[in-house]
Write a protein that holds these residues in place. Sequence first.
Motif, PDB file in Angstrom:
ATOM      1  N   SER A  18      95.600 -13.154  90.611  1.00 22.69           N
ATOM      2  CA  SER A  18      95.438 -11.699  90.496  1.00 22.69           C
ATOM      3  C   SER A  18      96.761 -10.985  90.755  1.00 22.69           C
ATOM      4  CB  SER A  18      94.368 -11.223  91.472  1.00 22.69           C
ATOM      5  OG  SER A  18      94.236  -9.822  91.403  1.00 22.69           O
ATOM      6  N   LEU A  19      97.457 -11.405  91.794  1.00 18.89           N
ATOM      7  CA  LEU A  19      98.755 -10.799  92.107  1.00 18.89           C
ATOM      8  C   LEU A  19      99.775 -11.061  90.997  1.00 18.89           C
ATOM      9  CD1 LEU A  19      99.115 -11.522  95.926  1.00 18.89           C
ATOM     10  CD2 LEU A  19      98.769  -9.315  94.827  1.00 18.89           C
ATOM     11  N   GLY A  20      99.737 -12.243  90.435  1.00 15.74           N
ATOM     12  CA  GLY A  20     100.663 -12.577  89.347  1.00 15.74           C
ATOM     13  C   GLY A  20     100.424 -11.717  88.121  1.00 15.74           C
ATOM     14  N   SER A  21      99.157 -11.512  87.771  1.00 16.15           N
ATOM     15  CA  SER A  21      98.878 -10.677  86.594  1.00 16.15           C
ATOM     16  C   SER A  21      99.247  -9.230  86.854  1.00 16.15           C
ATOM     17  CB  SER A  21      97.408 -10.802  86.183  1.00 16.15           C
ATOM     18  OG  SER A  21      96.559 -10.264  87.168  1.00 16.15           O
ATOM     19  N   THR A  22      99.040  -8.758  88.086  1.00 18.22           N
ATOM     20  CA  THR A  22      99.433  -7.390  88.436  1.00 18.22           C
ATOM     21  C   THR A  22     100.947  -7.243  88.362  1.00 18.22           C
ATOM     22  OG1 THR A  22      97.511  -7.164  89.882  1.00 18.22           O
ATOM     23  CG2 THR A  22      99.301  -5.616  90.227  1.00 18.22           C
ATOM     24  N   GLU A  23     101.663  -8.229  88.867  1.00 22.05           N
ATOM     25  CA  GLU A  23     103.129  -8.201  88.808  1.00 22.05           C
ATOM     26  C   GLU A  23     103.616  -8.195  87.357  1.00 22.05           C
ATOM     27  OE1 GLU A  23     107.024 -10.647  90.476  1.00 22.05           O
ATOM     28  OE2 GLU A  23     105.037 -11.542  90.625  1.00 22.05           O
ATOM     29  N   ASN A  24     102.986  -8.999  86.499  1.00 20.01           N
ATOM     30  CA  ASN A  24     103.357  -9.014  85.079  1.00 20.01           C
ATOM     31  C   ASN A  24     103.117  -7.656  84.427  1.00 20.01           C
ATOM     32  OD1 ASN A  24     104.148 -11.675  85.179  1.00 20.01           O
ATOM     33  ND2 ASN A  24     102.220 -12.479  84.381  1.00 20.01           N
ATOM     34  N   ALA A  25     101.994  -7.020  84.779  1.00 24.27           N
ATOM     35  CA  ALA A  25     101.693  -5.699  84.215  1.00 24.27           C
ATOM     36  C   ALA A  25     102.724  -4.673  84.659  1.00 24.27           C
ATOM     37  CB  ALA A  25     100.288  -5.254  84.630  1.00 24.27           C
ATOM     38  N   ILE A  26     103.101  -4.720  85.932  1.00 22.26           N
ATOM     39  CA  ILE A  26     104.111  -3.787  86.446  1.00 22.26           C
ATOM     40  C   ILE A  26     105.456  -4.047  85.776  1.00 22.26           C
ATOM     41  CG2 ILE A  26     105.436  -3.155  88.503  1.00 22.26           C
ATOM     42  CD1 ILE A  26     102.816  -3.569  90.109  1.00 22.26           C
ATOM     43  N   ASP A  27     105.832  -5.300  85.624  1.00 17.29           N
ATOM     44  CA  ASP A  27     107.084  -5.643  84.942  1.00 17.29           C
ATOM     45  C   ASP A  27     107.079  -5.130  83.510  1.00 17.29           C
ATOM     46  OD1 ASP A  27     108.086  -6.869  87.189  1.00 17.29           O
ATOM     47  OD2 ASP A  27     107.654  -8.922  86.496  1.00 17.29           O
ATOM     48  N   TYR A  28     105.947  -5.277  82.826  1.00 22.44           N
ATOM     49  CA  TYR A  28     105.833  -4.808  81.441  1.00 22.44           C
ATOM     50  C   TYR A  28     106.012  -3.292  81.362  1.00 22.44           C
ATOM     51  CZ  TYR A  28     103.796  -3.369  77.035  1.00 22.44           C
ATOM     52  OH  TYR A  28     103.593  -2.771  75.825  1.00 22.44           O
ATOM     53  N   VAL A  29     105.329  -2.563  82.252  1.00 16.68           N
ATOM     54  CA  VAL A  29     105.425  -1.102  82.249  1.00 16.68           C
ATOM     55  C   VAL A  29     106.855  -0.668  82.570  1.00 16.68           C
ATOM     56  CG1 VAL A  29     104.678   0.999  83.449  1.00 16.68           C
ATOM     57  CG2 VAL A  29     102.994  -0.706  82.761  1.00 16.68           C
ATOM     58  N   SER A  30     107.473  -1.337  83.520  1.00 18.84           N
ATOM     59  CA  SER A  30     108.853  -1.008  83.882  1.00 18.84           C
ATOM     60  C   SER A  30     109.798  -1.229  82.696  1.00 18.84           C
ATOM     61  CB  SER A  30     109.290  -1.857  85.069  1.00 18.84           C
ATOM     62  OG  SER A  30     110.638  -1.623  85.386  1.00 18.84           O
ATOM     63  N   LEU A  31     109.664  -2.351  82.037  1.00 20.45           N
ATOM     64  CA  LEU A  31     110.510  -2.649  80.876  1.00 20.45           C
ATOM     65  C   LEU A  31     110.248  -1.656  79.748  1.00 20.45           C
ATOM     66  CD1 LEU A  31     112.617  -4.481  79.571  1.00 20.45           C
ATOM     67  CD2 LEU A  31     110.756  -5.959  78.821  1.00 20.45           C
ATOM     68  N   TYR A  32     108.981  -1.334  79.526  1.00 19.67           N
ATOM     69  CA  TYR A  32     108.625  -0.362  78.485  1.00 19.67           C
ATOM     70  C   TYR A  32     109.271   0.990  78.785  1.00 19.67           C
ATOM     71  CZ  TYR A  32     105.934   2.783  75.558  1.00 19.67           C
ATOM     72  OH  TYR A  32     105.583   3.734  74.653  1.00 19.67           O
ATOM     73  N   ASN A  33     109.204   1.436  80.045  1.00 18.22           N
ATOM     74  CA  ASN A  33     109.798   2.714  80.428  1.00 18.22           C
ATOM     75  C   ASN A  33     111.316   2.693  80.266  1.00 18.22           C
ATOM     76  OD1 ASN A  33     107.374   3.957  80.993  1.00 18.22           O
ATOM     77  ND2 ASN A  33     107.417   3.438  83.159  1.00 18.22           N
ATOM     78  N   GLN A  34     111.942   1.586  80.606  1.00 26.00           N
ATOM     79  CA  GLN A  34     113.392   1.478  80.434  1.00 26.00           C
ATOM     80  C   GLN A  34     113.762   1.574  78.957  1.00 26.00           C
ATOM     81  OE1 GLN A  34     114.527  -2.208  82.280  1.00 26.00           O
ATOM     82  NE2 GLN A  34     114.361  -1.408  84.355  1.00 26.00           N
ATOM     83  N   THR A  35     112.994   0.891  78.113  1.00 27.17           N
ATOM     84  CA  THR A  35     113.255   0.932  76.671  1.00 27.17           C
ATOM     85  C   THR A  35     113.029   2.329  76.125  1.00 27.17           C
ATOM     86  OG1 THR A  35     112.598  -1.382  76.478  1.00 27.17           O
ATOM     87  CG2 THR A  35     112.621  -0.092  74.453  1.00 27.17           C
TER      88      THR A  35
END
Length: 96
Positions: free
Chosen positions: A25-42
């Motif tokens: 659960s923590l791993g999937s949450t971390e992946n989602a946060i990483d995705y949102v962060s990368l999307y926002n940077q882009t």
Amino acid sequence: DVTSSDFDLSTIDNAIDIASSNRSSLGSTENAIDYVSLYNQTAMYNLTAAENSLTIEDYIEQHNEREKEQLLSDVQIQMQKNQQQTNETQMMNLFV
């Protein structure tokens, strides 16, 4: 105590399952946060690039407009000079 006769291995198995589930659960949450962060940077990079492009295009457009106005002003002045010279020539021809 693992050496006692009432020790049940299923307790450890359940604990491992719970820990594994929580890690998942923590791993999937971390992946989602990483995705949102990368999307926002882009998105921020693309927005900045678009703003820079608009700024350059605006500058070029303003520069071209100023050049056009200056050219029209120069032509108008030259036409006035030519008209004045024509008038002077006509006046001189009247007295010759």
